[in-house]
Motif scaffolding. Structure first.
Motif, short mmCIF file in Angstrom:
data_model
loop_
_atom_site.label_atom_id
_atom_site.label_comp_id
_atom_site.label_asym_id
_atom_site.label_seq_id
_atom_site.Cartn_x
_atom_site.Cartn_y
_atom_site.Cartn_z
N LEU A 134 4.62 6.50 -1.36
CA LEU A 134 5.26 7.13 -0.07
C LEU A 134 6.62 6.47 0.03
CD1 LEU A 134 1.95 6.88 2.03
CD2 LEU A 134 2.95 8.80 0.90
N ARG B 186 5.75 1.89 8.24
CA ARG B 186 4.60 1.89 8.78
C ARG B 186 4.32 3.33 9.42
NH1 ARG B 186 3.76 0.68 13.97
NH2 ARG B 186 1.79 -0.48 13.58
N LYS C 10 1.08 4.17 -3.10
CA LYS C 10 0.63 5.41 -2.73
C LYS C 10 1.76 6.44 -3.24
CE LYS C 10 -2.76 4.89 0.84
NZ LYS C 10 -3.05 5.34 2.39
N ARG D 34 0.82 -1.42 0.04
CA ARG D 34 -0.04 0.09 -0.06
C ARG D 34 0.89 1.16 0.04
NH1 ARG D 34 -3.36 0.35 5.15
NH2 ARG D 34 -3.62 -1.72 4.69
N ALA D 35 1.75 1.25 0.59
CA ALA D 35 2.69 2.37 0.98
C ALA D 35 3.40 2.64 -0.54
CB ALA D 35 4.02 2.18 1.95
N GLY E 139 -4.01 3.60 7.97
CA GLY E 139 -5.42 4.27 7.72
C GLY E 139 -5.51 5.40 8.70
N ASN E 140 -5.12 5.05 10.16
CA ASN E 140 -5.29 6.18 11.10
C ASN E 140 -3.77 6.43 11.47
OD1 ASN E 140 -5.59 7.48 13.32
ND2 ASN E 140 -7.35 6.22 13.97
N GLU E 141 -3.46 7.27 11.34
CA GLU E 141 -1.92 7.74 11.64
C GLU E 141 -1.50 7.76 13.06
OE1 GLU E 141 -0.42 11.25 9.55
OE2 GLU E 141 -1.25 10.70 7.64
N PRO F 57 3.67 9.13 7.09
CA PRO F 57 2.51 9.59 7.22
C PRO F 57 1.86 9.24 6.00
CG PRO F 57 4.10 11.38 8.02
CD PRO F 57 4.75 10.04 7.46
N GLY F 58 0.40 8.47 6.21
CA GLY F 58 -0.39 8.22 5.22
C GLY F 58 -0.10 6.92 4.84
N VAL F 59 0.69 6.03 5.52
CA VAL F 59 0.78 4.68 5.22
C VAL F 59 -0.43 3.88 5.80
CG1 VAL F 59 2.21 2.71 5.69
CG2 VAL F 59 3.33 4.71 4.66
#
Length: 224
Positions: A30, A153, A28, A24-25, A160-162, A156-158
């Motif tokens: 990131l 992990r 995105k 996911r990272a 769902g809830n930082e 920031p942004g990786v």
């Protein structure tokens, strides 16, 4: 963040970056992961990257020349915040260290293999040496994956809830408190009433107390 990983067995490292939070990272944008096969930087016919150690003794040693060529080529393209060597005798990975590295822009991770690397690599190229525990693995690849997961992990942004990472174990030198989810009662085992009360100040107080209690019981050294 860009992470360049130097290894003699890149296939070990591929699949973890193709799933879950790490993928996911990457998707995105990131983080970007670049695997470098050390054998591609050899000049000999057999693509040999290791040799016997001077003075005799068991175990092969990664040679300095291919490592030098790989790191030097990467450094021509960009500057690096850290060149990390994964080794059992390095500084033990901890949460504050992961927090710090997660803020870097570019890092290189060199995976040791066999008996290790020529000491001159450590003397002249490596800026940080990291261990994932007091034990020895067949190579640094699994340690590199642990390091990557621990830092990615936190970007920031990786997640769902930082704020999730901020309440993990070790962030405040405390272990995380017990956690529960539905159902509130299962086989007569009930969730603590305070967690279903809706009284958030009381919930936070309970969590802080439980975190301290758990740390005192399991890792009292963290409170020192």
């Amino acid at each position: 963040m860009r992470i360049d990983i130097i290894t003699v067995v890149p296939d070990i490292l591929k699949s973890p970056f193709e799933a879950s939070i790490l993928k996911r990272a990457i998707d995105k944008g990131l983080v970007s992961i670049h695997l470098h096969n050390l054998r591609e930087y050899t000049t000999n016919t057999y693509r040999q990257v290791d040799d016997y150690q001077f003075g005799g003794g068991a175990g092969m040693v990664l040679m300095i020349e291919p490592i030098d060529k790989c790191i030097s080529n990467l450094k021509k393209e960009r500057s690096y915040d850290e060149i990390i060597y994964m080794t059992p005798d390095g500084e033990t990975l901890c949460q504050p260290m992961a927090n710090q590295i997660s803020m870097y822009e570019n890092i290189i991770i060199l995976c040791g293999h066999y008996k290790g690397v020529d000491q001159r690599v450590r003397d002249h190229f490596i800026t940080k040496e990291i261990s994932v525990g007091d034990y020895v693995l067949s190579g640094g690849e699994l340690g590199a994956l642990i390091l990557c997961d621990s830092i990615i992990r936190l970007i920031p942004g990786v997640l769902g809830n930082e704020t999730s990472a901020l309440t993990d174990s070790y962030q405040d030198n405390l272990l995380a408190p017990p956690i529960y989810t539905r159902p509130a009662e299962y086989k007569g085992w009930k969730v603590p009433d305070v967690l279903t009360s809706g009284n958030f100040p009381k919930i936070e107080e309970w969590r802080e107390n439980e975190a301290y209690k758990r740390t005192q019981e399991r890792r009292p050294d963290l409170l020192e």
